[in-house]
Design a protein around this motif. Sequence first.
Motif, PDB file in Angstrom:
ATOM      1  N   GLY A 254       0.809  -1.221   0.000  1.00 60.30           N
ATOM      2  CA  GLY A 254       0.000   0.000   0.000  1.00 60.30           C
ATOM      3  C   GLY A 254       0.839   1.266   0.000  1.00 60.30           C
ATOM      4  O   GLY A 254       0.831   2.022  -0.976  1.00 60.30           O
ATOM      5  N   MET A 255       1.568   1.488   1.084  1.00 60.80           N
ATOM      6  CA  MET A 255       2.381   2.698   1.166  1.00 60.80           C
ATOM      7  C   MET A 255       3.775   2.457   0.595  1.00 60.80           C
ATOM      8  O   MET A 255       4.334   3.299  -0.098  1.00 60.80           O
ATOM      9  CB  MET A 255       2.517   3.136   2.621  1.00 60.80           C
ATOM     10  N   SER A 256       4.315   1.281   0.924  1.00 61.97           N
ATOM     11  CA  SER A 256       5.691   0.984   0.504  1.00 61.97           C
ATOM     12  C   SER A 256       5.861   1.014  -1.006  1.00 61.97           C
ATOM     13  O   SER A 256       6.951   1.275  -1.514  1.00 61.97           O
ATOM     14  CB  SER A 256       6.099  -0.383   1.044  1.00 61.97           C
ATOM     15  N   GLU A 274      10.351  -7.617  -2.814  1.00 60.62           N
ATOM     16  CA  GLU A 274       8.932  -7.879  -2.511  1.00 60.62           C
ATOM     17  C   GLU A 274       8.695  -9.371  -2.674  1.00 60.62           C
ATOM     18  O   GLU A 274       8.969  -9.937  -3.733  1.00 60.62           O
ATOM     19  CB  GLU A 274       8.044  -7.054  -3.449  1.00 60.62           C
ATOM     20  N   ASN A 320      12.982 -12.353  -1.030  1.00 63.02           N
ATOM     21  CA  ASN A 320      13.120 -11.813   0.317  1.00 63.02           C
ATOM     22  C   ASN A 320      14.220 -10.755   0.410  1.00 63.02           C
ATOM     23  O   ASN A 320      15.313 -10.925  -0.133  1.00 63.02           O
ATOM     24  CB  ASN A 320      13.425 -12.949   1.293  1.00 63.02           C
ATOM     25  N   VAL A 321      13.945  -9.696   1.145  1.00 60.13           N
ATOM     26  CA  VAL A 321      14.906  -8.590   1.244  1.00 60.13           C
ATOM     27  C   VAL A 321      16.191  -9.018   1.957  1.00 60.13           C
ATOM     28  O   VAL A 321      17.273  -8.501   1.666  1.00 60.13           O
ATOM     29  CB  VAL A 321      14.267  -7.359   1.926  1.00 60.13           C
ATOM     30  N   GLN A 341      10.396  -1.231   4.374  1.00 62.83           N
ATOM     31  CA  GLN A 341       8.974  -0.944   4.607  1.00 62.83           C
ATOM     32  C   GLN A 341       8.140  -2.211   4.546  1.00 62.83           C
ATOM     33  O   GLN A 341       7.065  -2.228   3.970  1.00 62.83           O
ATOM     34  CB  GLN A 341       8.458   0.098   3.622  1.00 62.83           C
ATOM     35  N   SER A 343       5.729  -4.729   6.637  1.00 65.39           N
ATOM     36  CA  SER A 343       4.741  -4.267   7.623  1.00 65.39           C
ATOM     37  C   SER A 343       5.047  -4.814   9.013  1.00 65.39           C
ATOM     38  O   SER A 343       4.269  -5.605   9.558  1.00 65.39           O
ATOM     39  CB  SER A 343       3.344  -4.677   7.191  1.00 65.39           C
ATOM     40  N   HIS A 345       4.759  -3.528  11.788  1.00 64.84           N
ATOM     41  CA  HIS A 345       3.807  -3.175  12.851  1.00 64.84           C
ATOM     42  C   HIS A 345       2.862  -4.363  13.075  1.00 64.84           C
ATOM     43  O   HIS A 345       2.114  -4.401  14.038  1.00 64.84           O
ATOM     44  CB  HIS A 345       3.036  -1.890  12.496  1.00 64.84           C
ATOM     45  N   TYR A 353       7.670 -11.406   6.027  1.00 64.02           N
ATOM     46  CA  TYR A 353       7.899 -12.773   5.560  1.00 64.02           C
ATOM     47  C   TYR A 353       9.337 -13.178   5.862  1.00 64.02           C
ATOM     48  O   TYR A 353      10.267 -12.519   5.397  1.00 64.02           O
ATOM     49  CB  TYR A 353       7.593 -12.881   4.070  1.00 64.02           C
ATOM     50  N   TYR A 401      11.884   3.250   8.623  1.00 63.30           N
ATOM     51  CA  TYR A 401      10.813   3.982   7.958  1.00 63.30           C
ATOM     52  C   TYR A 401       9.486   3.939   8.733  1.00 63.30           C
ATOM     53  O   TYR A 401       8.411   3.802   8.150  1.00 63.30           O
ATOM     54  CB  TYR A 401      10.619   3.478   6.514  1.00 63.30           C
ATOM     55  N   TYR A 429      13.109   7.792  10.241  1.00 65.59           N
ATOM     56  CA  TYR A 429      13.036   8.810   9.180  1.00 65.59           C
ATOM     57  C   TYR A 429      12.606  10.162   9.738  1.00 65.59           C
ATOM     58  O   TYR A 429      12.930  11.192   9.166  1.00 65.59           O
ATOM     59  CB  TYR A 429      12.126   8.337   8.034  1.00 65.59           C
ATOM     60  N   ARG A 551       7.636   7.698  16.025  1.00 67.92           N
ATOM     61  CA  ARG A 551       7.491   8.196  14.655  1.00 67.92           C
ATOM     62  C   ARG A 551       7.442   9.721  14.645  1.00 67.92           C
ATOM     63  O   ARG A 551       8.473  10.356  14.740  1.00 67.92           O
ATOM     64  CB  ARG A 551       6.252   7.572  14.008  1.00 67.92           C
TER      65      ARG A 551
HETATM   66  N1  LIG Z   1       5.287   5.173   3.331  1.00 65.52           N
HETATM   67  C1  LIG Z   1       5.086   5.857   4.404  1.00 65.52           C
HETATM   68  O1  LIG Z   1       4.891   7.080   4.337  1.00 65.52           O
HETATM   69  C2  LIG Z   1       5.147   5.205   5.738  1.00 65.52           C
HETATM   70  C3  LIG Z   1       5.280   6.029   6.834  1.00 65.52           C
HETATM   71  C4  LIG Z   1       5.355   5.455   8.062  1.00 65.52           C
HETATM   72  C5  LIG Z   1       5.291   4.094   8.214  1.00 65.52           C
HETATM   73  N2  LIG Z   1       5.142   3.285   7.149  1.00 65.52           N
HETATM   74  C6  LIG Z   1       5.089   1.830   7.423  1.00 65.52           C
HETATM   75  O2  LIG Z   1       5.568   1.036   6.356  1.00 65.52           O
HETATM   76  C7  LIG Z   1       5.012  -0.278   6.457  1.00 65.52           C
HETATM   77  C8  LIG Z   1       4.506  -0.733   5.120  1.00 65.52           C
HETATM   78  O3  LIG Z   1       3.249  -0.150   4.793  1.00 65.52           O
HETATM   79  P1  LIG Z   1       2.389  -0.711   3.556  1.00 65.52           P
HETATM   80  O4  LIG Z   1       1.102   0.034   3.541  1.00 65.52           O
HETATM   81  O5  LIG Z   1       3.198  -0.677   2.331  1.00 65.52           O
HETATM   82  O6  LIG Z   1       2.161  -2.219   4.002  1.00 65.52           O
HETATM   83  P2  LIG Z   1       1.855  -3.487   3.094  1.00 65.52           P
HETATM   84  O7  LIG Z   1       1.626  -4.603   4.041  1.00 65.52           O
HETATM   85  O8  LIG Z   1       0.823  -3.153   2.082  1.00 65.52           O
HETATM   86  O9  LIG Z   1       3.249  -3.744   2.301  1.00 65.52           O
HETATM   87  C9  LIG Z   1       4.388  -4.358   2.853  1.00 65.52           C
HETATM   88  C10 LIG Z   1       4.962  -5.313   1.811  1.00 65.52           C
HETATM   89  O10 LIG Z   1       6.149  -5.906   2.295  1.00 65.52           O
HETATM   90  C11 LIG Z   1       6.240  -7.215   1.750  1.00 65.52           C
HETATM   91  N3  LIG Z   1       7.164  -8.000   2.576  1.00 65.52           N
HETATM   92  C12 LIG Z   1       6.987  -8.433   3.848  1.00 65.52           C
HETATM   93  N4  LIG Z   1       8.077  -9.072   4.287  1.00 65.52           N
HETATM   94  C13 LIG Z   1       8.971  -9.041   3.283  1.00 65.52           C
HETATM   95  C14 LIG Z   1      10.300  -9.503   3.171  1.00 65.52           C
HETATM   96  N5  LIG Z   1      10.926 -10.123   4.176  1.00 65.52           N
HETATM   97  N6  LIG Z   1      10.951  -9.303   1.995  1.00 65.52           N
HETATM   98  C15 LIG Z   1      10.353  -8.664   0.970  1.00 65.52           C
HETATM   99  N7  LIG Z   1       9.084  -8.202   1.037  1.00 65.52           N
HETATM  100  C16 LIG Z   1       8.410  -8.368   2.185  1.00 65.52           C
HETATM  101  C17 LIG Z   1       4.821  -7.727   1.810  1.00 65.52           C
HETATM  102  O11 LIG Z   1       4.599  -8.773   0.886  1.00 65.52           O
HETATM  103  C18 LIG Z   1       4.018  -6.461   1.475  1.00 65.52           C
HETATM  104  O12 LIG Z   1       3.660  -6.392   0.108  1.00 65.52           O
HETATM  105  C19 LIG Z   1       3.935  -0.198   7.534  1.00 65.52           C
HETATM  106  O13 LIG Z   1       4.436  -0.737   8.736  1.00 65.52           O
HETATM  107  C20 LIG Z   1       3.678   1.299   7.648  1.00 65.52           C
HETATM  108  O14 LIG Z   1       3.160   1.680   8.909  1.00 65.52           O
HETATM  109  C21 LIG Z   1       5.070   3.806   5.903  1.00 65.52           C
END
Ligand SMILES: NC(=O)c1ccc[n+]([C@@H]2O[C@H](COP(=O)([O-])OP(=O)(O)OC[C@H]3O[C@@H](n4cnc5c(N)ncnc54)[C@H](O)[C@@H]3O)[C@@H](O)[C@H]2O)c1
Length: 672
Positions: A254-256, A274, A320-321, A341, A343, A345, A353, A401, A429, A551
Amino acid sequence: MPLNSFQQDILKAIPCQIPPIKEYDLEVNHAPKRKDILSMEEKKLALKNALRYFPVDQHKELAADFLEELHKYGRIYMYRYRPDYKMYARPISQYPGKSEQAKAIMLMIQNNLDYAVAQHPHELITYGGNGAVFQNWIQYRLTMKYLAEMTDEQTLVMYSGHPMGLFPSHKNAPRVVVTNGMMIPNYSKPDDWEKFNAMGVTQYGQMTAGSYMYIGPQGIVHGTTITVLNAIRKIAKNREDITGKLFVTAGLGGMSGAQPKAGNIAGVISVTAEVNPKAAQTRHSQGWVDEIITDLDELAARVKQAKDKKEVVSIAYLGNVVDVWEKFDEENIYVDLGSDQTSLHNPWAGGYYPAGLSFEEANELMAENPDLFKKYVQESLRRHAASVNQHTSKGTYFFDYGNAFLLESSRAGAEIMADNGIDFKYPSYIQDILGPMCFDFGFGPFRWVCASGNPEDLEKTDEIACQVLENMMINSPAEIQQQMADNIQWIKGAQQNKLVVGSQARILYADAEGRMKIAEAFNEAIANGEIGPVVLGRDHHDVSGTDSPYRETSNIYDGSRFTADMAIQNVIGDSFRGATWVSIHNGGGVGWGEVINGGFGMLLDGSDDAKRNLRMMLHWDVNNGIARRNWARNENAIFAIQRAMEAEPLLKVTLPNIVDEEQFESFFKGNN
Ligand SMILES: NC(=O)c1ccc[n+]([C@@H]2O[C@H](COP(=O)([O-])OP(=O)(O)OC[C@H]3O[C@@H](n4cnc5c(N)ncnc54)[C@H](O)[C@@H]3O)[C@@H](O)[C@H]2O)c1
C-alpha cells in the motif's frame, strides 16, 4: 428540482423493508477474517448492539444474518445495507442538504469509500488493513442522512463511526466532531481493539480513514519523495552528484509501493524487494517500478551495470529482502541508502515474511503453526539486522521507515541497540529527516480537494499555489529555501505525473505561512467565481497533529515524546478557530495504544467567514506543534517560532533556555 434516486436513498437512510442479502463479491478486495475473540456472552452483546439500529419486528431475521457475519468474518458489517449506488466523490452540488459544509463532508466520506481509493471498500476500510471510516453500513447510512438534514446551527457527533446525533451549536462551530478508538488507556492493547471493535463499540480510524481526509496514493508518493530526496541529500556531501547512488529497501504494498517511484523522482537507482508476486506485478503494471528481476545473480549484475552507467532506474526483486542485503554484501555492492517498509507493525500475521521460507510456505505456517512462524520471523530479523550492520560498517546510511523494523528486531534479540543500550543504532526517518528538515520548520502535508469535482479547478489551484510559493520564496530565509524549491518543483510536475485517484485532490508540503497564503488565494479565487469551493485538510502525520514516540515525535528529546498533549490541544484549538470538522484518534499508523493523532477539514466558500477562519485556524494548526518542538529545544523550531512571533504580534510563546553543556556536566559531576 425533484430529488434523484441517489439523493432519495441518502435521505431514506434505513430502508423500511429489510433489503435482500447481497452476494459476497469476489472481484472486490476484502478485509481478512478477523480474530474470533468474543466469548458467547460478548457475542450476544455484539448482536444486541447491532440490533439497536432496527425496529424490534426485524430483529429475528437480522439477528440470524448478523450472527453469521460475526462467525464468518469476525465483525458485523451489515453487508445487506450497502447502498446500490456508485460510491465516489460527487460534485458538491449533487448532495442533498441544507449546509454546504455538511455536503463537503459527505463528498469526503464517499471519496474514502470509493472502490478506486479504498483498500477493502465493502468492509468500509480505506487503508492500512484496518483503517475504518465506519464499522458498518447502517452507520454510514445514518451519518449521510444526518449530514443531509443538518443546518449550520448544529454539530454532528461521531463516536468511532457511530453517529450519536445532531446537537445544537452555532455557525462557527465544527459541523462534525469525530473521535475514533478513544479508550481508557489501560484498554488500549491490540487485542482490546479486536474485542471492542467486534462488539461494535469502537473502531480503528487510522489517520485519514476515520477522518474522511484520505486522498489516495498521492499523499504517500509525495511524503516518500520528500523523505528519499532529503535522505539522499543528507549523504551527498558538498552537493556531490547524486546520480548512480543505490537505495535498497523492501515492500511494494500500500504505502511501501511508492518507494521506487520516489527513487526515480529523486534520481537514484532503487532496489525494492517484494515477496508477493501480485504486489510486485501491480506496481509494475502501474508504472511505479521499472523492472522486475527474479534471480539474485541477475539482480547483482543489473545493479552493477546501472551504477556504471549512472542510470535512474527502479528495480523490483521478487524475493526476500534479507537475501538481497546478504547478496550485495557478498558481491561488495556498495549501498548508499537503506531502509525497510515491510509491515513490521504486524509481524506475526503476514506483515513480515521470514527468509528461508517461500511466500506460500510462510502463509501456510503462520495459520497452522503460529509459534513456529514467530520463531522464523525472529530468526530472519536477526539475520536481516546483521546484514544491514555489515553494510553500515562499510558506510551505508540506514534509517527506519516508521514500520517498527528496529523495535521488532530488538525484541527478536538482533544487534540493533546503540552503545547506551537505550536507543537504537539507527535513526527513524522522522529523527533524521522529516523532523528536523520539515516538521520543526512547520512544513507538513497540506492538502486540498476541489469540491466541484472539476479537473480544471484543480489545474487552477495548482497554478495559484505555485504562484504563491514562488512569490514567498523570494523573501524566504535560507533555512527553508530547499523545502520551498522542492515543493514548487513538485507542484509544477503534478499535472504531468497524473497523481489523482478519486477526488480532485492535491498535496504539497508547506509551512504555516505557505498554507495560510495558499488558502487565502483560493478563497479569493472562489469569491471571484474563478473556481468552485475547496476543502482544505492535511494528513495527521504532521507538525502538530500526531504524538507518536517512535514516529512523528521521535525527534523530541526532552522526555515528552510519551505525552499526547500536543495532539489533544491541536484538535481542541482547531475546533474553536473555525474548522469545519475535527477528529482525534487512537492508533493511526503504528498501532492501537501507540499514538494519538488528530486532524481537521475546512470548507472554503469564498466568504469573509472562511477568510477569518482559515487565517486563525491554520496559524494555530501549525504553530502549536512548532511551539512544542521549540520547547523541546529543537533548534529549527526555535528559529521558526521566533519568526512566527515577529510576523504575528499576538503570538507569545515560551522559549527554552539552553544549558551550557560544559558548565552543566561539571556541575553534575561535582554533585554526584
Ligand atoms: N510510506 C510511508 O509514508 C510510511 C510512513 C510510516 C510508516 N510506514 C510503514 O511502512 C510499512 C509498510 O506499509 P504498507 O502500507 O506498504 O504495508 P503493506 O503490508 O501493504 O506492504 C508491505 C509489503 O512488504 C512485503 N514484505 C513483507 N516481508 C517481506 C520480506 N521479508 N521481503 C520482501 N518483502 C516483504 C509484503 O509482501 C508487502 O507487500 C507499515 O508498517 C507502515 O506503517 C510507511
